[in-house]
Design a protein around this motif. Structure first.
Motif, PDB file in Angstrom:
ATOM      1  N   SER A  11       0.850  -1.186   0.000  1.00 59.93           N
ATOM      2  CA  SER A  11       0.000   0.000   0.000  1.00 59.93           C
ATOM      3  C   SER A  11       0.889   1.241   0.000  1.00 59.93           C
ATOM      4  N   VAL A  12       0.348   2.360  -0.395  1.00 61.75           N
ATOM      5  CA  VAL A  12       1.093   3.614  -0.273  1.00 61.75           C
ATOM      6  C   VAL A  12       1.095   4.075   1.184  1.00 61.75           C
ATOM      7  N   CYS A  13       0.255   3.473   2.013  1.00 61.84           N
ATOM      8  CA  CYS A  13       0.140   3.846   3.427  1.00 61.84           C
ATOM      9  C   CYS A  13       1.118   3.015   4.269  1.00 61.84           C
ATOM     10  N   ASN A  14       2.111   3.673   4.853  1.00 60.84           N
ATOM     11  CA  ASN A  14       3.097   2.983   5.681  1.00 60.84           C
ATOM     12  C   ASN A  14       2.453   2.291   6.879  1.00 60.84           C
ATOM     13  N   ASN A  17       0.869  -0.961   5.762  1.00 59.35           N
ATOM     14  CA  ASN A  17       1.912  -1.942   5.467  1.00 59.35           C
ATOM     15  C   ASN A  17       2.495  -2.539   6.749  1.00 59.35           C
TER      16      ASN A  17
END
Length: 145
Positions: A11-14, A17
């Motif tokens: 995901s672009v969301c850390n 992730n």
């Protein structure tokens, strides 16, 4: 044909992730510890109590970095199984936790399975990536909000 792992995308969301990774790692440890009938969270609590005993709930929560009420909820099954006990004098408010003989035996037994989980993860990631992961996780853990 792609395997299940090849279909998974980051995901672009850390935050997402990290949560996904945490769930995956937890599942591996729980699977390895299953023969001992302990979760990795319970194993960690037992390990910390053993190292710090006697220890108060507040001290233990601070060391594990777990909310005190969450820790108390997680201590109950360990007490019910006879793995930990409170050695504080009757009438005192501050509990002092220690492992029972059964708790020490369970910890010793579980430690073997925990080591197997550690080896499995390192085998899959590789020694160098495991060291990098540990360094990155420490950097993340000390991030200021």
């Amino acid at each position: 044909m792609k395997t299940e792992n090849q279909n998974k995308k980051s995901s672009v969301c850390n935050c997402l992730n990290l949560r996904r990774a945490s769930l995956a790692i937890t599942e591996i440890y729980d699977q390895y510890l299953a023969p001992c009938q302990l979760s990795v969270s319970q194993f960690s609590i037992l390990k910390h109590i053993h190292a710090m005993a006697p220890v108060s709930v507040s001290e233990l929560a601070a060391e594990i970095r777990l909310d005190r009420t969450t820790l108390v909820r997680n201590l109950k099954p360990l007490e019910q199984q006879g793995l930990i006990h409170d050695i504080a004098k009757a009438g005192t408010r501050n509990r002092q936790l220690c492992l029972t003989v059964a708790g020490k035996e369970k910890l010793e037994q579980a430690h073997v399975y925990w080591q197997e989980a550690q080896k499995r993860i390192e085998a899959q990631l590789g020694s160098e990536d495991t060291k990098i992961l540990q360094a990155l996780l420490l950097k993340i853990e000390v991030l200021e909000p």
